[in-house]
Design an enzyme around this catalytic site. Structure first.
Site, short mmCIF file in Angstrom:
data_model
loop_
_atom_site.label_atom_id
_atom_site.label_comp_id
_atom_site.label_asym_id
_atom_site.label_seq_id
_atom_site.Cartn_x
_atom_site.Cartn_y
_atom_site.Cartn_z
N ASP A 197 0.81 -1.21 0.00
CA ASP A 197 0.00 0.00 0.00
C ASP A 197 0.85 1.27 0.00
O ASP A 197 2.08 1.20 0.17
CB ASP A 197 -0.96 0.00 1.22
CG ASP A 197 -0.26 -0.36 2.54
OD1 ASP A 197 0.99 -0.40 2.57
OD2 ASP A 197 -0.95 -0.59 3.53
N ASN A 225 -7.34 -1.92 14.35
CA ASN A 225 -8.71 -2.34 14.04
C ASN A 225 -8.73 -3.65 13.24
O ASN A 225 -9.75 -4.04 12.68
CB ASN A 225 -9.48 -1.24 13.30
CG ASN A 225 -8.86 -0.91 11.94
OD1 ASN A 225 -7.95 -1.60 11.49
ND2 ASN A 225 -9.34 0.13 11.30
N HIS A 242 -6.99 -4.37 10.50
CA HIS A 242 -6.82 -4.29 9.04
C HIS A 242 -5.48 -4.90 8.61
O HIS A 242 -4.53 -4.93 9.37
CB HIS A 242 -6.98 -2.86 8.51
CG HIS A 242 -5.90 -1.89 8.86
ND1 HIS A 242 -6.13 -0.54 9.00
CD2 HIS A 242 -4.57 -2.05 9.08
CE1 HIS A 242 -5.00 0.07 9.28
NE2 HIS A 242 -4.05 -0.82 9.34
N GLU A 296 -9.65 -1.57 5.51
CA GLU A 296 -10.34 -1.17 6.72
C GLU A 296 -11.57 -2.05 6.97
O GLU A 296 -12.06 -2.72 6.04
CB GLU A 296 -10.77 0.30 6.56
CG GLU A 296 -9.60 1.25 6.42
CD GLU A 296 -8.88 1.50 7.75
OE1 GLU A 296 -8.55 0.53 8.46
OE2 GLU A 296 -8.63 2.67 8.06
C1 GLP Z 1 -0.54 0.66 8.51
C2 GLP Z 1 -0.18 -0.22 7.31
C3 GLP Z 1 -0.31 -1.68 7.68
C4 GLP Z 1 0.45 -1.97 8.96
C5 GLP Z 1 -0.11 -1.14 10.08
C6 GLP Z 1 0.54 -1.39 11.43
O1 GLP Z 1 -1.89 0.69 8.70
N1 GLP Z 1 -1.02 0.04 6.19
O2 GLP Z 1 0.19 -2.45 6.60
O3 GLP Z 1 0.34 -3.32 9.26
O4 GLP Z 1 0.08 0.22 9.72
O5 GLP Z 1 1.66 -0.58 11.62
P1 GLP Z 1 2.67 -0.73 12.84
O6 GLP Z 1 3.53 -1.90 12.52
O7 GLP Z 1 3.42 0.55 12.84
O8 GLP Z 1 1.85 -0.95 14.07
#
Ligand code: GLP
Length: 263
Positions: free
Chosen positions: A67, A137, A139, A144
């Site tokens: 993404d 959440n 995802h 989402e």
């Molecule tokens: C964002 C990304 C996800 C990732 C999430 C968690 O939402 N799009 O791919 O898994 O962050 O991030 P972190 O590892 O910083 O908690």
């Protein structure tokens, strides 16, 4: 489904890097699906070390990131392009032509662009190993809650909670992106193998729901239950709400004996 229980964040990163390294050694032109986020930093650090000290070769590897924020130039310090350059690509030898990250500067022609991202994945032969984190959440990517479980790469509007989480990495007064381009759940489920990493107490609830709850679009990581080869790598804090930890330990022990290639 395999659940690998590790002590802390560091061990989670080591284990994920070990699995990626094994994939690349077995198939030097492997197609990797990559993720960003704090959870991934230790894993990329270890992969950089393996490249530097043990000559792990990424020269034929192809990569597709999950993404990117819509509206951020690749040079923006908070873009996922910048994250990937800083933590991984400048530290290993992936050929620039083999790197694919959705273009955050797109303004229109979204469907066509997203279709071309899907086509590029298929043309590469599909993703051999998809790495995932998880949002608070539940995802995966930026899928989402209420995302279709059959969704493909597309523009996604971010929830208020996700924007709040993202705000922490943006400067005070800086505009936090409201939308992102993300692989869909359907795209992710087509990967041959999936590994999800989670560390820290803020992930305990979504992890328990994803692994032991019902499959639901309300928590998109639960869709991974539909995939035949998923491994969750968790630290103690992220695993704290799981009801069947002892069973997962036994499964792992028996897997090491019966089908070690799965590890
Ligand atoms: C964002 C990304 C996800 C990732 C999430 C968690 O939402 N799009 O791919 O898994 O962050 O991030 P972190 O590892 O910083 O908690």
């Amino acid at each position: 489904m395999l659940v690998v229980l590790k002590r802390d964040y560091r061990e989670v990163g080591f284990e994920a890097a070990r699995m990626i390294a094994a994939t690349v050694r077995k198939k030097p032109a492997a197609v990797l699906g990559l993720a960003t986020g704090n959870t991934m930093m230790g894993m990329y650090e270890e992969l950089a070390r393996l490249h530097r000290e043990e000559h792990l070769d990424f020269s034929r590897v192809r990569t597709f990131n999950l993404d990117e924020y819509l509206g951020l130039a690749s040079s923006h310090p908070r873009s996922f392009h910048s994250f990937m350059q800083g933590h991984f690509f400048t530290r290993v030898n992936v050929a620039p032509a083999n790197i694919h990250i959705p273009d955050g500067m797109l303004s229109g022609g979204y469907e066509q662009y997203c279709d071309s991202y899907e086509t590029a994945i298929s043309a590469a032969g599909g993703i051999d190993l998809q790495i995932l984190g998880i949002g608070r959440n539940g995802h995966i990517g930026f899928n989402e809650p209420t995302s279709s479980l059959a969704s493909r790469t597309r523009v996604k509007v971010l929830s208020a909670g996700t924007m709040e989480d993202n705000r922490r990495s943006f400067g005070a007064g800086e505009k936090v992106p409201e939308c992102a381009l993300t692989m869909g759940i359907g795209t992710i489920l087509e990967a041959k193998r999936i590994v999800l990493l989670a560390a820290g107490a803020s992930k305990a609830h979504p992890i328990a729901k994803a692994i032991e709850g019902p499959v639901t679009a309300s928590l998109t990581a639960s869709a991974l239950q539909l995939h035949p080869d998923v491994t969750f790598i968790l630290d103690e804090a992220a695993a704290v709400e799981l009801a069947q930890k002892e069973y997962y330990r036994r499964v792992l022990e028996m897997t090491a004996v019966l089908t070690p290639a799965r590890l």
